[in-house]
Design an enzyme around this catalytic site. Structure first.
Site, PDB file in Angstrom:
ATOM      1  CG  HIS A 245       0.175   4.445   4.041  1.00 50.94           C
ATOM      2  ND1 HIS A 245      -0.018   4.068   5.356  1.00 50.94           N
ATOM      3  CD2 HIS A 245      -0.567   3.594   3.303  1.00 50.94           C
ATOM      4  CE1 HIS A 245      -0.831   3.022   5.392  1.00 50.94           C
ATOM      5  NE2 HIS A 245      -1.179   2.726   4.162  1.00 50.94           N
TER       6      HIS A 245
ATOM      7  CG  ASN B 241       1.589  -6.386   6.960  1.00 53.43           C
ATOM      8  OD1 ASN B 241       2.296  -7.249   7.466  1.00 53.43           O
ATOM      9  ND2 ASN B 241       0.273  -6.354   7.111  1.00 53.43           N
TER      10      ASN B 241
ATOM     11  CB  ALA C 107      -0.915  -0.017   1.218  1.00 52.28           C
TER      12      ALA C 107
HETATM   13  N1  LIG Z   1       2.110  -5.424   2.415  1.00 55.32           N
HETATM   14  C1  LIG Z   1       1.117  -4.542   2.465  1.00 55.32           C
HETATM   15  O1  LIG Z   1       1.250  -3.375   2.115  1.00 55.32           O
HETATM   16  C2  LIG Z   1      -0.205  -4.994   2.943  1.00 55.32           C
HETATM   17  C3  LIG Z   1      -0.343  -6.214   3.543  1.00 55.32           C
HETATM   18  N2  LIG Z   1      -1.560  -6.633   3.988  1.00 55.32           N
HETATM   19  C4  LIG Z   1      -1.597  -7.936   4.644  1.00 55.32           C
HETATM   20  O2  LIG Z   1      -1.817  -8.947   3.650  1.00 55.32           O
HETATM   21  C5  LIG Z   1      -2.527 -10.049   4.226  1.00 55.32           C
HETATM   22  C6  LIG Z   1      -3.777 -10.340   3.393  1.00 55.32           C
HETATM   23  O3  LIG Z   1      -4.600  -9.189   3.389  1.00 55.32           O
HETATM   24  P1  LIG Z   1      -6.144  -9.254   2.955  1.00 55.32           P
HETATM   25  O4  LIG Z   1      -6.290 -10.056   1.732  1.00 55.32           O
HETATM   26  O5  LIG Z   1      -6.656  -7.877   2.987  1.00 55.32           O
HETATM   27  O6  LIG Z   1      -6.753 -10.039   4.194  1.00 55.32           O
HETATM   28  P2  LIG Z   1      -8.187 -10.740   4.284  1.00 55.32           P
HETATM   29  O7  LIG Z   1      -8.499 -10.812   5.733  1.00 55.32           O
HETATM   30  O8  LIG Z   1      -9.148 -10.079   3.372  1.00 55.32           O
HETATM   31  O9  LIG Z   1      -7.883 -12.196   3.719  1.00 55.32           O
HETATM   32  C7  LIG Z   1      -7.038 -13.092   4.373  1.00 55.32           C
HETATM   33  C8  LIG Z   1      -7.544 -14.493   4.044  1.00 55.32           C
HETATM   34  O10 LIG Z   1      -6.597 -15.437   4.522  1.00 55.32           O
HETATM   35  C9  LIG Z   1      -7.291 -16.473   5.197  1.00 55.32           C
HETATM   36  N3  LIG Z   1      -6.381 -17.027   6.182  1.00 55.32           N
HETATM   37  C10 LIG Z   1      -5.924 -16.462   7.325  1.00 55.32           C
HETATM   38  N4  LIG Z   1      -5.066 -17.285   7.948  1.00 55.32           N
HETATM   39  C11 LIG Z   1      -4.981 -18.397   7.188  1.00 55.32           C
HETATM   40  C12 LIG Z   1      -4.241 -19.609   7.302  1.00 55.32           C
HETATM   41  N5  LIG Z   1      -3.441 -19.846   8.336  1.00 55.32           N
HETATM   42  N6  LIG Z   1      -4.374 -20.538   6.321  1.00 55.32           N
HETATM   43  C13 LIG Z   1      -5.210 -20.311   5.281  1.00 55.32           C
HETATM   44  N7  LIG Z   1      -5.924 -19.188   5.116  1.00 55.32           N
HETATM   45  C14 LIG Z   1      -5.814 -18.245   6.063  1.00 55.32           C
HETATM   46  C15 LIG Z   1      -8.533 -15.825   5.795  1.00 55.32           C
HETATM   47  O11 LIG Z   1      -9.565 -16.772   5.990  1.00 55.32           O
HETATM   48  C16 LIG Z   1      -8.878 -14.803   4.708  1.00 55.32           C
HETATM   49  O12 LIG Z   1      -9.760 -15.341   3.729  1.00 55.32           O
HETATM   50  C17 LIG Z   1      -2.833  -9.628   5.674  1.00 55.32           C
HETATM   51  O13 LIG Z   1      -1.856 -10.133   6.549  1.00 55.32           O
HETATM   52  C18 LIG Z   1      -2.734  -8.106   5.632  1.00 55.32           C
HETATM   53  O14 LIG Z   1      -2.436  -7.554   6.879  1.00 55.32           O
HETATM   54  C19 LIG Z   1      -2.678  -5.874   3.798  1.00 55.32           C
HETATM   55  C20 LIG Z   1      -2.572  -4.649   3.206  1.00 55.32           C
HETATM   56  C21 LIG Z   1      -1.345  -4.077   2.775  1.00 55.32           C
HETATM   57  O1  LIG Z   2      -3.417  -1.342   3.268  1.00 56.84           O
HETATM   58  C1  LIG Z   2      -2.874  -0.439   3.926  1.00 56.84           C
HETATM   59  O2  LIG Z   2      -3.103   0.775   3.773  1.00 56.84           O
HETATM   60  C2  LIG Z   2      -1.809  -0.783   4.895  1.00 56.84           C
HETATM   61  C3  LIG Z   2      -1.992  -2.039   5.582  1.00 56.84           C
HETATM   62  O3  LIG Z   2      -3.078  -2.501   5.853  1.00 56.84           O
HETATM   63  C4  LIG Z   2      -0.784  -2.761   5.946  1.00 56.84           C
HETATM   64  O4  LIG Z   2       0.311  -2.291   5.629  1.00 56.84           O
HETATM   65  O5  LIG Z   2      -0.899  -3.815   6.577  1.00 56.84           O
END
Ligand SMILES: NC(=O)C1=CN([C@@H]2O[C@H](COP(=O)(O)OP(=O)(O)OC[C@H]3O[C@@H](n4cnc5c(N)ncnc54)[C@H](O)[C@@H]3O)[C@@H](O)[C@H]2O)C=CC1
Ligand SMILES: O=C([O-])CC(=O)C(=O)O
EC number: 1.4.1.21
Length: 271
Positions: free
Chosen positions: A222, A192, A124
């Site tokens: 951000h 993250n 993000a």
């Molecule tokens: N690097 C970045 O900038 C960002 C990273 N993230 C992170 O990315 C990850 C995914 O984000 P989203 O798709 O928005 O989350 P989400 O909550 O929409 O989807 C996560 C999915 O993973 C599944 N899940 C959770 N633990 C599991 C496991 N041990 N085994 C199998 N499935 C599992 C859940 O049931 C859910 O369907 C999160 O950790 C989030 O914090 C989110 C936004 C920005």
């Molecule tokens: O999606 C965003 O804005 C940031 C976020 O959740 C993350 O870094 O985990």
């Protein structure tokens, strides 16, 4: 064709699957897994051209070239280690897991031994190209200020431990100020980006993070400021939330898609 397996089919995982399904990433979606069966079935019914098999991680790694982790920080440890040990590349969205130095060193060693890569998309954030470039010489400071709607911070360990009443906030409030190391542990589903920023620049302890809960905010904003021998820059991104997960900015899903496109494209553009 690159064979993909996705673990975690929520906001980000689903967008990646749709992009492969629509043909915008030259790859084959071989397998998917989510511990939530409803998420899996709604994903499967949204795909028009692809029918990925549902395989748990241990089976998935026997059939794919690259595993995408889009699940959670807790899940990331096992997913990354298992993928690499099975000679798969891995792309990680829950980058906060990399705050753990032992984990970071262990998986980097396995990747070297196996000749594999660990991809961490910019997520993000915008401006990581500049941070990486600047870090080729001396950087004095890196700071991140994240402004988010209060409800998107609900459930974070820091909010729970400090009894912060997000529901009744009337004005914008600085809820956290500290190092990126502490921020990613205390807000595992919110910053993250602070981990990716730390790994691109000067490290987790040296990167400072401020988190503002703003009842008037409809976007995840951000701001990054970097100062060093090159001069200084500030970036700002005003992110719309993902339709299915307001915590996650839509740009994070697009960045996962962009990273996969980059992996399969012989022409490599940018830092
Ligand atoms: N690097 C970045 O900038 C960002 C990273 N993230 C992170 O990315 C990850 C995914 O984000 P989203 O798709 O928005 O989350 P989400 O909550 O929409 O989807 C996560 C999915 O993973 C599944 N899940 C959770 N633990 C599991 C496991 N041990 N085994 C199998 N499935 C599992 C859940 O049931 C859910 O369907 C999160 O950790 C989030 O914090 C989110 C936004 C920005
Ligand atoms: O999606 C965003 O804005 C940031 C976020 O959740 C993350 O870094 O985990």
């Amino acid at each position: 064709m690159l064979k993909l397996g996705i673990v975690g089919c929520g906001a980000i995982g689903t967008e990646i699957c749709k992009a492969v399904d629509e043909g915008s990433i030259e790859s084959e979606l071989v397998a998917v897994y989510d511990r939530n069966k409803e998420h899996l079935s709604s994903l499967q019914s949204s795909l028009l051209n692809t029918e990925p098999v549902v395989y748990e991680l241990q089976e998935m790694v026997k059939h794919v070239d690259l595993v995408v982790e889009s699940a959670s920080q807790n899940a990331a440890y096992e997913i990354v280690t298992t993928a690499l040990e099975s000679s798969c590349d891995v792309m990680v969205m829950s980058v906060g897991a990399f705050v753990d130095k032992n984990f970071r060193e262990k998986v980097t060693d396995i990747a070297k031994q196996k000749g594999c890569k660990i991809y961490l998309p910019s997520g993000a954030l915008v401006g990581l190209d500049g941070v990486k470039t600047a870090s080729c010489n001396n950087i004095y400071s890196v700071s991140l200020t994240s402004r988010k709607p209060p409800e998107s911070l609900e459930g974070a360990p820091y909010i729970v431990e400090n009894n912060i009443d997000l529901e009744n906030l009337k004005n914008e409030t600085v809820v956290f100020e500290g190092s990126a190391a502490e921020a990613v542990k205390m807000f595992p589903a919110n910053v993250n980006v602070a981990a990716t920023l730390s790994l691109s620049g000067i490290g987790f302890d040296e990167t400072s993070v401020k988190i503002i809960a703003d009842p008037g905010a409809e976007k995840n904003i951000h701001n990054v400021t970097v100062k060093g021998n090159f001069g200084e820059f500030t970036t700002r991104v005003e992110n719309l939330p993902s339709p299915t997960n307001p915590k996650t900015s839509y740009l994070a899903s697009l960045s996962a898609i962009a990273t996969l496109k980059n992996i399969v494209n012989p022409l490599q553009v940018g830092t």
